[in-house]
Motif scaffolding. Structure first.
Motif, mmCIF file in Angstrom:
data_model
loop_
_atom_site.group_PDB
_atom_site.id
_atom_site.type_symbol
_atom_site.label_atom_id
_atom_site.label_comp_id
_atom_site.label_asym_id
_atom_site.label_seq_id
_atom_site.Cartn_x
_atom_site.Cartn_y
_atom_site.Cartn_z
ATOM 1 N N MET A 242 -16.661 56.356 2.944
ATOM 2 C CA MET A 242 -16.723 56.522 4.393
ATOM 3 C C MET A 242 -16.275 55.225 5.076
ATOM 4 O O MET A 242 -16.553 54.136 4.602
ATOM 5 N N ILE A 243 -15.581 55.360 6.181
ATOM 6 C CA ILE A 243 -15.062 54.198 6.896
ATOM 7 C C ILE A 243 -16.180 53.565 7.716
ATOM 8 O O ILE A 243 -16.962 54.247 8.373
ATOM 9 N N ASP A 244 -16.225 52.258 7.689
ATOM 10 C CA ASP A 244 -17.236 51.490 8.396
ATOM 11 C C ASP A 244 -17.040 51.599 9.912
ATOM 12 O O ASP A 244 -15.917 51.536 10.415
ATOM 13 N N LYS A 245 -18.149 51.734 10.659
ATOM 14 C CA LYS A 245 -18.078 51.844 12.112
ATOM 15 C C LYS A 245 -17.522 50.576 12.751
ATOM 16 O O LYS A 245 -16.819 50.638 13.757
ATOM 17 N N GLU A 246 -17.817 49.429 12.184
ATOM 18 C CA GLU A 246 -17.283 48.178 12.723
ATOM 19 C C GLU A 246 -15.766 48.126 12.588
ATOM 20 O O GLU A 246 -15.071 47.616 13.472
ATOM 21 N N PHE A 247 -15.256 48.653 11.495
ATOM 22 C CA PHE A 247 -13.806 48.710 11.295
ATOM 23 C C PHE A 247 -13.161 49.603 12.351
ATOM 24 O O PHE A 247 -12.146 49.241 12.951
ATOM 25 N N ILE A 248 -13.736 50.766 12.584
ATOM 26 C CA ILE A 248 -13.208 51.698 13.583
ATOM 27 C C ILE A 248 -13.299 51.077 14.972
ATOM 28 O O ILE A 248 -12.364 51.185 15.779
ATOM 29 N N SER B 152 -10.266 50.286 17.625
ATOM 30 C CA SER B 152 -10.259 50.713 19.026
ATOM 31 C C SER B 152 -10.079 49.517 19.964
ATOM 32 O O SER B 152 -9.410 49.630 20.994
ATOM 33 N N GLU B 153 -10.638 48.382 19.601
ATOM 34 C CA GLU B 153 -10.460 47.175 20.416
ATOM 35 C C GLU B 153 -9.002 46.714 20.382
ATOM 36 O O GLU B 153 -8.460 46.291 21.403
ATOM 37 N N ILE B 154 -8.378 46.782 19.218
ATOM 38 C CA ILE B 154 -6.963 46.407 19.101
ATOM 39 C C ILE B 154 -6.103 47.317 19.986
ATOM 40 O O ILE B 154 -5.195 46.853 20.680
ATOM 41 N N GLU C 134 -2.430 55.180 28.654
ATOM 42 C CA GLU C 134 -2.578 56.070 27.496
ATOM 43 C C GLU C 134 -3.217 55.329 26.321
ATOM 44 O O GLU C 134 -4.074 55.871 25.616
ATOM 45 N N LEU C 135 -2.807 54.092 26.096
ATOM 46 C CA LEU C 135 -3.410 53.303 25.018
ATOM 47 C C LEU C 135 -4.886 53.018 25.300
ATOM 48 O O LEU C 135 -5.726 53.088 24.394
ATOM 49 N N LEU C 136 -5.207 52.712 26.550
ATOM 50 C CA LEU C 136 -6.614 52.458 26.900
ATOM 51 C C LEU C 136 -7.474 53.705 26.701
ATOM 52 O O LEU C 136 -8.605 53.614 26.219
ATOM 53 N N VAL C 137 -6.943 54.861 27.053
ATOM 54 C CA VAL C 137 -7.680 56.108 26.840
ATOM 55 C C VAL C 137 -7.868 56.352 25.343
ATOM 56 O O VAL C 137 -8.952 56.735 24.890
ATOM 57 N N ALA C 138 -6.821 56.103 24.552
ATOM 58 C CA ALA C 138 -6.925 56.306 23.100
ATOM 59 C C ALA C 138 -8.003 55.402 22.511
ATOM 60 O O ALA C 138 -8.808 55.832 21.674
ATOM 61 N N GLY C 139 -8.040 54.151 22.942
ATOM 62 C CA GLY C 139 -9.079 53.239 22.460
ATOM 63 C C GLY C 139 -10.467 53.710 22.832
ATOM 64 O O GLY C 139 -11.397 53.650 22.015
ATOM 65 N N VAL D 262 -11.401 56.830 23.437
ATOM 66 C CA VAL D 262 -11.707 58.048 22.671
ATOM 67 C C VAL D 262 -12.177 57.678 21.270
ATOM 68 O O VAL D 262 -13.196 58.189 20.785
ATOM 69 N N ILE D 263 -11.467 56.786 20.616
ATOM 70 C CA ILE D 263 -11.859 56.373 19.269
ATOM 71 C C ILE D 263 -13.241 55.739 19.289
ATOM 72 O O ILE D 263 -14.094 56.040 18.460
#
Length: 105
Positions: free
Chosen positions: A1-7, A11-13, A64-69, A71-72
């Motif tokens: 499972m992927i770590d929440k901190e990684f996700i 999203s911050e990037i 669009e990028l800000l919305v994507a971040g 959402v993630i």
């Protein structure tokens, strides 16, 4: 499972990329405006129309990028009712803003 901190980091990037796109777009739009105004081949109205179009496209891409971040961040990191409600409000506001910019462009 992927770590929440990684996700969250991803999203911050994406958020930072959105801010960079908007900032660089604004900077380039100013340079293009100055170049067009200095050109004897372009009228002021044409220079203004060109810079508005370029800046509008930069804003749309950045939004669009800000919305994507967001959402993630909301779906993968903080899936609470409050965070989903805040995300819905942000998406509505940014969608309205994107539509109005798109109509202007």
């Amino acid at each position: 499972m992927i770590d929440k901190e990684f996700i969250y980091g991803i999203s911050e990037i994406i958020d930072y990329a959105g801010v960079v796109v908007i900032a660089v777009g604004a900077f380039l739009a100013i340079i293009r405006l100055l170049r067009d105004l200095a050109s004897p081949d372009r009228s002021r109205e044409e220079a203004y129309t060109n810079v508005r179009s370029f800046l509008g496209r930069s804003l749309l891409l950045g939004l669009e990028l800000l919305v994507a971040g967001d959402v993630i961040k909301t779906v993968a990191v903080e899936p609470t009712l409050q965070s989903v409600s805040v995300l819905a409000l942000l998406v509505i506001v940014r969608t309205i803003l994107s539509i109005s910019i798109d109509i202007e462009v």
